[in-house]
Design a protein around this motif. Sequence first.
Motif, short mmCIF file in Angstrom:
data_model
loop_
_atom_site.label_atom_id
_atom_site.label_comp_id
_atom_site.label_asym_id
_atom_site.label_seq_id
_atom_site.Cartn_x
_atom_site.Cartn_y
_atom_site.Cartn_z
N TYR A 186 0.84 -1.30 0.01
CA TYR A 186 -0.01 -0.10 0.08
C TYR A 186 0.75 1.29 0.03
CZ TYR A 186 -3.16 -3.70 1.25
OH TYR A 186 -3.85 -4.95 1.04
N ALA A 187 2.08 1.10 0.97
CA ALA A 187 2.77 2.23 0.88
C ALA A 187 3.47 2.39 -0.63
CB ALA A 187 4.04 2.08 1.73
N LEU A 245 1.82 1.87 -3.50
CA LEU A 245 0.66 2.22 -4.12
C LEU A 245 0.77 3.75 -4.01
CD1 LEU A 245 -2.22 2.27 -5.54
CD2 LEU A 245 -3.06 1.66 -3.14
N ILE A 246 0.77 4.12 -2.71
CA ILE A 246 0.59 5.64 -2.52
C ILE A 246 1.65 6.23 -3.18
CG2 ILE A 246 0.52 7.25 -0.67
CD1 ILE A 246 -1.46 5.54 0.94
#
Lengths: 291, 360
Positions: A268-269, A271-272
């Motif tokens: 997710y990191a 992704l961001i």
Amino acid sequence: MEVLQLLISGLANGCVYGLIALGFVLIYKATEAVNFAQGDFMMLGAFVTLGLVNPEYAGIPFWLALPLVFIIMGLLGYLLDIVVLRAVFGQSQVAVIIVTIALGFVIRFAVGEIWGHEPQSLRSPLALGDVRIGDLVLGLADIAVIIVTLIMTLLLWQFFQHTKMGLAMQAASQNQMAAYYMGIPVKRIQGMVWALAGIVAAVAGILYASKGALDPTAGFIGIKAFAAAVIGGFGSLPGALLGGLIVGVIEPFAARYLPPGWSQIAPYALLIAVLLFRPHGLFAQVRAKKV
Amino acid sequence: MKFHFKTDYDQDIRLFPDWWNFTLYAALLVLALALPLLIDPFFLGEATNVLIWAIAGLGLMLLTGQTGQVSLGHSAFMALGCYSCVLMMEANVPFVLAFLLAGVITGVVGALIAIPALKLHGVYLAIATLALAILADDIIVLLKEWTDGVNGKMSPPIDLFGYEINRWNNPVEWYYLVLVVVLMVTLFYRNLLRAPLGRAFAAVRDSEISAQAMGVNVAQTKTIAFGISCAITGLGGALMGLFAGAFNNETFNFLLSIQLLMMIVVGGLGFIHGAFLGAVVIAFLPQVLSMTTDLFGRGVAIPGLESGVFGVILILFILFEPMGLYGRWLKIRVFLELFPFARKDMFKRQKSYLKTERLR
């Protein structure tokens, strides 16, 4: 050697993410909507296969059941489009996002009611055995996943680039009204692409179930597939696969080399970070807006 | 049927268009104030729960209903509001100050996050915020020293100017506390909508290009909307955590933000009333379901039933009543007011066609 081992298991996982991401991208490319239930589609496809193949349910031989699964999932995708998604045809993406999130909940509930919530394993011929190459232990399932994914991506890519239907799908997403003027049956095309997404989800589901246990919450890996699709750039089929592979490879390495707790954050990191620095993914398809 | 013959521009933005309308809302306020006398403490607790959901819903409504940006990450901001409020209370900051500061902190953090996130739109924003919600869950676990990770925290008793308010001992005071917050938030929301900023929100929602052409700074407006929305939701989250008595990372799972989004859609996107109606649905659905399953003799809780049924409700709403419960009420009201002249096609939506966001 350990690195190679991690790499291969990561690649196999990544291929499953990539396949789900392909489902997102398919629908996005043809209808400009995002199917937030694609992960649950995958889970449903896996359970339908399990219901047909496993001896405690129908007990049909695997290779015989396979076309049945594809037909069932394709029909289901088509029906969902006719019954639910036609109602939000032409409306903003937000409506579709909300509808498909709700669909995901409904699918998860239905599957839990039909097949129960305990983890089960699919009797898949792919799930048998390992191959040893020197010190390297490769699951047969992992190899199958990688090969099937590569073939699927190539096929779908060619389909979108070179067939009449694929081009019609792209046209329908770029401008629905103009596509109508060109004589494209936009609504039927949408139904087709949902059917296709159902089949792709079934393939992903079967491969996922061949790699391990299956339960109704399996659909949540769809969220990681989102990360994959976004990293690759929504709307690009090879991008989706690449994104899936990146997410898949990062996970085992993060789990191995980062302190516990940090590893689940990694996809997710990433992704961001991608959204911040390359807002439209690695294979960006967005150009400057002209008014 | 009443006609508002407008003789003054102020009439367009008046808080209440006429006396009848004012009387209705005054009656509602009286009813809300008298509620503790009318129902027993259990249902009062439920009413408090409804109001807390409504506060959080109003926050998201401002962003999604008014400004047109979807967020699937509001559970992260509820968590932030809750943890910051409780941590400050544990550091002996008076409750009122801690509560308001929690809102401010959440709002500022939300606005900061919004600056990069709002370069994205539509689907990308939804996914980025979803990732944020999932990250928040993990980050709470990682920040063990402050948040106690998966063990969670007990909410401290609320000390309001010397009165201690405890959920179990004085539910009535809790109810009034929440009611006051609801009133403040609703009034703020209503006033915001008739101020230039609120108009800018609506302009951005309806068409970013036209808003830009009318001189609205789109990026700035979206950032402010995100900030205010997060602040309100943070207040809701703080109340939710305090009301629950104990909370951990699971309390503010990403499913919470999906529930919140579904709630405002069912209630009616873009209406203040919608947040309240949706909150009623979401707060009473578990009760109704457990009563129904008891009726069918399946005493054990069916896992996933609640979200499954809620999903079905939501799909039915999008299919048959996209404007939600409040939209349905508006239609009924128009039907009654115009009787017998209302026609079926009066609310027919204009046909719309989608264009790609790519390759423009």
